[in-house]
Design a protein around this motif. Structure first.
Motif: not given
Length: 274
Positions: A273, A180, A177, A270
């Protein structure tokens, strides 16, 4: 606490702005009135008060004059600039504030100017595990205050050129997290008109494995900053800085262009995530 459950904190410049606002209101002055008195617009005053803009030295000195506070706000301004940084790093901060151009090569971790609060916090917790929560908050706040350099108006924000080794995208700092959010922020920073970003892929052979930063000025020698186990110190000997600039030019030549760089960062984003 914010919506994510993380503790909120004020950066040094947010604290400075809040103090200016309290002093202004105590004297029943409007933002227009204070701006006129110190030579800035009401919008500028408002942004400083809300911590959205790094104030200039002229602004801090002008507020002390208008409020009759001696050098109180100027000293707070200087403290905010230095922040909660080690003493050996303060000379670099002074150069960073005055630089016209900044050239950075990051090898494992992104440079402080481009870090998100979560990424910076994770780095501090990893590198200095004995810090208390309040000490980490102070250090993160000081690092975030440096990001205001990219939005600075007076003096103009420096041109920032960053070559990021692909390892910076793959060394997981703070979890998926955090990574990202950091990569999303990095892509947004790359859209700034004063920021150029290139990725040095794993397939390239780097001419050096050490991160370093070069800063150039209008009327001062170029400065090289490189950190080691005991910290770092600026170097401005022409032979050293010219050699470092040649190395940087070779890194830029080996790195991907900005469009390919952003596609590679998007791919990594990507993956974090999923």
């Amino acid at each position: 606490m914010n919506e994510d459950g993380a503790a909120e904190f004020l950066t040094p410049f947010e604290t400075f702005g809040a103090d200016v606002r309290e002093m202004r209101k105590a004297r029943k002055m409007t933002t227009t009135g204070l701006g006129t008195a110190v030579g800035y617009s009401a919008a500028y005053v408002s942004k400083v008060e809300r911590g959205k803009m790094e104030p200039s030295e002229k602004f801090a000195v002008g507020c002390d004059r208008v409020f009759g506070t001696g050098t109180l706000l100027y000293r707070q301004y200087v403290h905010a600039l230095e922040g909660d940084h080690p003493s050996w790093f303060v000379p670099y901060l002074q150069h960073e504030r005055k630089a016209q151009r900044i050239f950075d090569y990051s090898t494992l971790y992104l440079m402080g100017l481009l870090q998100t609060p979560e990424y910076a916090r994770a780095l501090y917790r990893m590198s200095v595990p004995r810090l208390t929560a309040s000490q980490v908050d102070a250090k993160v706040g000081a690092r975030m205050a440096r990001r205001e350099t990219l939005d600075r108006i007076d003096p103009p924000a420096p041109a920032l050129w960053v070559v990021v080794h692909e390892a910076c995208l793959r060394v997981e700092v703070g979890g998926k997290g955090v990574m990202a959010r950091q990569l999303q922020s990095l892509m947004e920073d790359a859209e700034r008109p004063n920021v150029s970003l290139q990725l040095l892929p794993f397939s390239a052979t780097p001419v050096t494995s050490r991160p370093f930063t070069l800063l150039t000025f209008e009327r001062a020698p170029t400065v090289l900053h490189a950190e080691g186990p005991q910290g770092g110190r600026p170097q401005d000997a022409p032979k050293i800085t010219s050699g470092a600039m040649e190395t940087y030019d070779r890194l830029r030549a080996e790195a991907l262009g900005q469009d390919k760089t952003l596609r590679r960062i998007r791919t990594a984003f990507e993956e974090y995530t999923r």
